[in-house]
Design a protein around this motif. Structure first.
Motif, short mmCIF file in Angstrom:
data_model
loop_
_atom_site.label_atom_id
_atom_site.label_comp_id
_atom_site.label_asym_id
_atom_site.label_seq_id
_atom_site.Cartn_x
_atom_site.Cartn_y
_atom_site.Cartn_z
N ARG A 48 0.81 -1.21 0.00
CA ARG A 48 0.00 0.00 0.00
C ARG A 48 0.85 1.27 0.00
N SER A 50 0.84 5.68 -1.77
CA SER A 50 0.20 6.69 -2.62
C SER A 50 1.00 6.86 -3.89
N ARG A 52 0.87 9.34 -7.59
CA ARG A 52 0.23 10.54 -8.15
C ARG A 52 0.41 10.66 -9.66
N GLN A 128 -4.47 19.61 -7.51
CA GLN A 128 -3.34 19.02 -8.22
C GLN A 128 -3.76 18.66 -9.64
N ILE A 183 -5.27 9.42 -1.61
CA ILE A 183 -6.35 10.13 -0.89
C ILE A 183 -5.96 11.60 -0.81
N ARG A 184 -6.97 12.49 -0.89
CA ARG A 184 -6.63 13.92 -0.95
C ARG A 184 -7.60 14.77 -0.13
N ALA A 185 -7.02 15.78 0.54
CA ALA A 185 -7.86 16.76 1.25
C ALA A 185 -7.68 18.16 0.66
N TRP A 186 -6.72 18.31 -0.26
CA TRP A 186 -6.41 19.64 -0.80
C TRP A 186 -7.28 19.92 -2.02
#
Ligand SMILES: Cc1cc2nc3c(=O)[nH]c(=O)nc-3n(C[C@H](O)[C@H](O)[C@H](O)COP(=O)(O)O)c2cc1C
Length: 219
Positions: A48, A50, A52, A128, A183-186
């Motif tokens: 696992r 991230s 991009r 992004q 996973i993204r919060a931005w």
């Protein structure tokens, strides 16, 4: 669209979706999920991570079905139990799917995608650039109406915990299938809530991009 342009458009309230591709106005029942197989759990945990960089090609139908089931599907039909836990089993986190064809809501019981917005909102799901062209961006939304039994002060935190569990399910599925995800919060919350047509008691939590891994050519 690059990050600076997104931020500039966001400042003037002009970060908007693109027209959708194709005509996807009907509710679409997904293929039955593959509820066995895959990589051993400990191997998936070991892999696992991230990523991009995403290849733009759409996910195969079976992969889309399995991915959404992993995130939010029903794994115990006798009690409508989900693959991810939720406080008091409120099942308060709605899973939206942004694709070139439009924005859809995943319906766990019929295992179907319901069209919600006839626009390509992928570019609004994050600041992004890769979110614009990856085949799919998930958006996790808390439905506060489903949390009446949860103390008001705890609702936001608990909904984030549920979304985190769902996101980890997606991470493990992607590790098992050799897919890229992050996973993204931005993201611009106002722009995304507008683009999705969210009601006041629906709260944006997180977003997550999924796609095939983009292969980088070496000379
Ligand atoms: C709540 C949360 C928000 C995050 N937001 C972003 C984000 O907006 N953009 C991004 O590229 N990564 C985001 N990440 C991913 C983290 O950067 C990533 O998990 C971290 O660097 C560790 O890398 P790994 O996931 O490969 O272990 C977020 C992770 C979490 C848990």
């Amino acid at each position: 669209m690059n990050t600076l342009t997104k931020l500039a458009l966001g400042l003037i309230g002009q970060l908007k979706p693109l027209p959708s591709v194709g005509d996807q106005t009907l509710r679409r029942v997904l293929l039955p999920p593959t509820v066995n197989g895959g990589m051993p759990l400990m191997s998936a945990l070991a892999k696992r991570h991230s990523l991009r960089e995403f290849a733009p090609q759409p996910l195969p139908e079976q992969v889309l079905s399995d991915l959404l089931w992993a995130a939010a599907g029903i794994n115990r039909h006798d009690v409508d139990g989900r693959t991810a836990p939720s406080a008091l089993n409120a099942q308060e986190v709605l899973l939206y799917v942004a694709m070139p064809q439009g924005l859809f809501l995943y319906e766990p019981k019929p295992h179907a995608l319901r069209p919600v917005v006839d626009s390509d909102v992928r570019r609004v799901t994050g600041n992004q650039d890769f979110v614009d062209t990856a085949p799919l961006d998930l958006v996790f939304v808390a439905d506060h109406a489903r949390m009446k039994l949860v103390p008001a002060a705890k609702r936001e935190a608990y909904a984030h915990a549920t979304a985190g569990a769902m996101a980890q399910n997606v991470y493990l599925y992607c590790a098992s299938e050799g897919l890229a995800t992050v996973i993204r919060a931005w993201f611009d919350r106002d722009a995304l809530a507008r683009a999705m047509g969210l009601q006041a008691d629906h709260q944006l939590l997180l977003s997550q991009t999924v796609g095939a891994i983009k292969l980088v050519q070496t000379a």
